[in-house]
Write a protein that holds these residues in place. Structure first.
Motif, mmCIF file in Angstrom:
data_model
loop_
_atom_site.group_PDB
_atom_site.id
_atom_site.type_symbol
_atom_site.label_atom_id
_atom_site.label_comp_id
_atom_site.label_asym_id
_atom_site.label_seq_id
_atom_site.Cartn_x
_atom_site.Cartn_y
_atom_site.Cartn_z
ATOM 1 N N ASP A 194 5.598 9.519 6.032
ATOM 2 C CA ASP A 194 4.950 8.329 5.459
ATOM 3 C C ASP A 194 5.432 8.154 4.018
ATOM 4 O O ASP A 194 5.340 9.075 3.201
ATOM 5 C CB ASP A 194 3.421 8.498 5.501
ATOM 6 N N GLU A 237 5.128 1.690 7.006
ATOM 7 C CA GLU A 237 6.057 2.580 6.303
ATOM 8 C C GLU A 237 5.896 3.991 6.825
ATOM 9 O O GLU A 237 5.970 4.950 6.096
ATOM 10 C CB GLU A 237 5.840 2.521 4.782
ATOM 11 N N GLU A 238 5.661 4.055 8.157
ATOM 12 C CA GLU A 238 5.457 5.350 8.787
ATOM 13 C C GLU A 238 6.454 5.553 9.925
ATOM 14 O O GLU A 238 6.656 4.665 10.743
ATOM 15 C CB GLU A 238 4.035 5.429 9.330
HETATM 16 MG MG MG Z 1 0.992 4.593 5.853
#
Ligand code: MG
Ligand code: GH3
Ligand code: MG
Ligand code: MG
Length: 429
Positions: free
Chosen positions: A300, A343-344
């Motif tokens: 992340d 955003e992982e």
């Molecule tokens: Mg995240």
């Protein structure tokens, strides 16, 4: 060709004002003699003539035109107000392509010409032509080439099977061949041996008309369609046209379904697998003994919201693309790399030791920090879990464990990595 100056003007003007001016060029003449003169030095795509010309009967002009090799197949339209059956029959034997009844008016004439032009438009395609009779082969090759087809002629089934490949759009094959292999053997080899489907490699079979009982056999052997000899050029071309059309539609359909499949499994921004694909494949990945022990890594990005706020959403996207590229290049082909959310990212690594996994994760954290995908440094927090010593652990269970380890990294100050058992892997500097 029209004896009346007014008719010539009206027809030429109607055509050129309704059809794209760049795609049409019209030559208008009043006499059959003048028509034959221009036809001798220029090639035309379409000829229209009125039935009664000052110096010749329209049908005789058509016969004369058909005598010249350059215009043997050019559509020849007779424009007339009288179209009784006798005239029509006489016209077709003179080589007339069609009649236009001028009482229907000039507007309809344009529509008539347009649909005719579409029908007679040149063909594009590469044909493998299998024919053992040289005379027949010369004539039919000339017909196909005249319509724009790229023809490769062979005289035996053996030779045809040697050279057939995806570069060909279509096969035209004689059924009775002098060699050891018949047209039926050839078809059988194309369909069952080389595994070309009917839609991928259409085959048009030519047979003698004394062999009407062959038709079922041709279809059974894998032929798409057939024409009987002596082959009428217009019939051959119209069969080829519809087979090429079918093939183009098949290709278009195949492309759409491939596109839909990638869209369903791929994340459009990074080209990595998406969450759905990961969820679908993870079970098989983890239970495959060849992958044991497998590792699941949750990555992340840190303070990504702040990156968007400070540099803009576009810069944020560029960061995600850059990280996606890095992950794809960093892991092996048989590992599974996915973007599971904003955003992982989640990676499944197959068959590796704890030490090797730790080494890879540490290396990855360093590379992410060095990457500067949008010109400024970005870091990530990483959590790692495994099915080592708990071979029956499912994907969900491991994902939760890796996620918790990732949050441990966040709380410990970000830009670092932890195993699910709490052991630190990498402490960013
Ligand atoms: Mg995240
Ligand atoms: P933390 O270090 O705790 O992970 O903080 P963070 O800001 O990275 O995490 P948070 O979950 O608060 O914010 C994630 C942000 O990612 C919020 C969202 O606007 C952004 N985001 C999600 N998807 C996209 C995307 O496709 N493009 C861009 N540019 N931003 C995205
Ligand atoms: Mg033959
Ligand atoms: Mg984040």
């Amino acid at each position: 060709v029209d004896g009346s100056r007014v008719s010539r003007k009206v027809i030429a003007k109607t055509l050129s004002s309704h059809i794209n001016a760049d795609s049409i060029e019209i030559t208008a003449v009043g006499l059959a003699r003048d028509a034959l003169e221009v036809l001798a030095c220029e090639k035309f795509d379409l000829i229209t003539s009125s039935l009664l010309l000052p110096d010749m009967y329209g049908l005789d002009l058509c016969k004369a035109v058909r005598g010249s090799p350059a215009h043997r197949f050019t559509p020849f339209i007779v424009v007339t107000a009288e179209s009784h059956e006798l005239l029509i029959r006489e016209g077709f034997s003179a080589g007339v392509t069609d009649y236009y009844d001028k009482t229907h008016g000039f507007k309809n004439f344009v529509r008539f010409i347009q649909s005719l032009a579409e029908h007679y438009a040149g063909l594009v395609g590469k044909v493998l032509y299998l024919e053992d009779n040289l005379t027949e082969a010369r004539i039919m090759s000339a017909v196909m080439e005249h319509y724009g087809l790229d023809v490769v002629r062979v005289d035996s089934a053996e030779r045809a099977l040697e050279i057939i490949d995806e570069s060909f759009d279509l096969v035209v094959a004689d059924f009775f061949l002098a060699g050891d292999m018949s047209g039926g053997d050839f078809l059988h080899n194309v369909r069952c041996g080389l595994r070309f489907a009917r839609e991928e490699m259409p085959v048009l079979v030519m047979t003698g008309n004394e062999h009407n009982n062959m038709q079922a056999e041709i279809f059974r052997a894998g032929g798409n369609d057939f024409v009987t000899k002596p082959v009428v050029p217009e019939v051959l071309i119209s069969r080829i046209r519809s087979m090429l059309l079918m093939k183009q539609q098949f290709i278009a359909l195949k492309r759409v379904s491939e596109d839909m499949r990638t869209r369903a499994t791929e994340d459009s921004l990074t080209g990595l697998y998406n969450k759905r694909y990961l969820a679908e494949c993870s079970g098989a990945f983890l239970s495959d003994i060849a992958n044991y022990p497998a590792w699941i890594i949750v990555i992340d990005l840190d303070h990504f919201k702040a990156i968007n706020d400070r540099h803009g959403h576009m810069a944020g996207d560029r960061v995600l693309e850059g990280i996606g590229r890095l992950l794809k290049a960093f892991f092996r082909k048989d590992d599974l790399v996915a973007r599971t959310g904003g955003e992982e990212f989640v990676v499944l690594i197959r068959k590796c030791t704890r030490a090797d996994c730790a080494h890879q994760v540490g290396e990855l954290c360093r590379l992410i920090k060095e990457l500067k995908p949008a010109g400024f440094p970005v870091t990530a927090s990483v959590g790692v879990a495994t099915n080592q010593d708990r071979i029956h652990a499912g994907f969900e269970e491991l994902l939760v464990a890796a996620d918790e380890a990732m949050y441990k990294a966040k709380h410990a100050g970000r830009n670092r990595a932890y195993f699910a058992d709490g052991t630190p892997i990498h402490a960013g500097v």
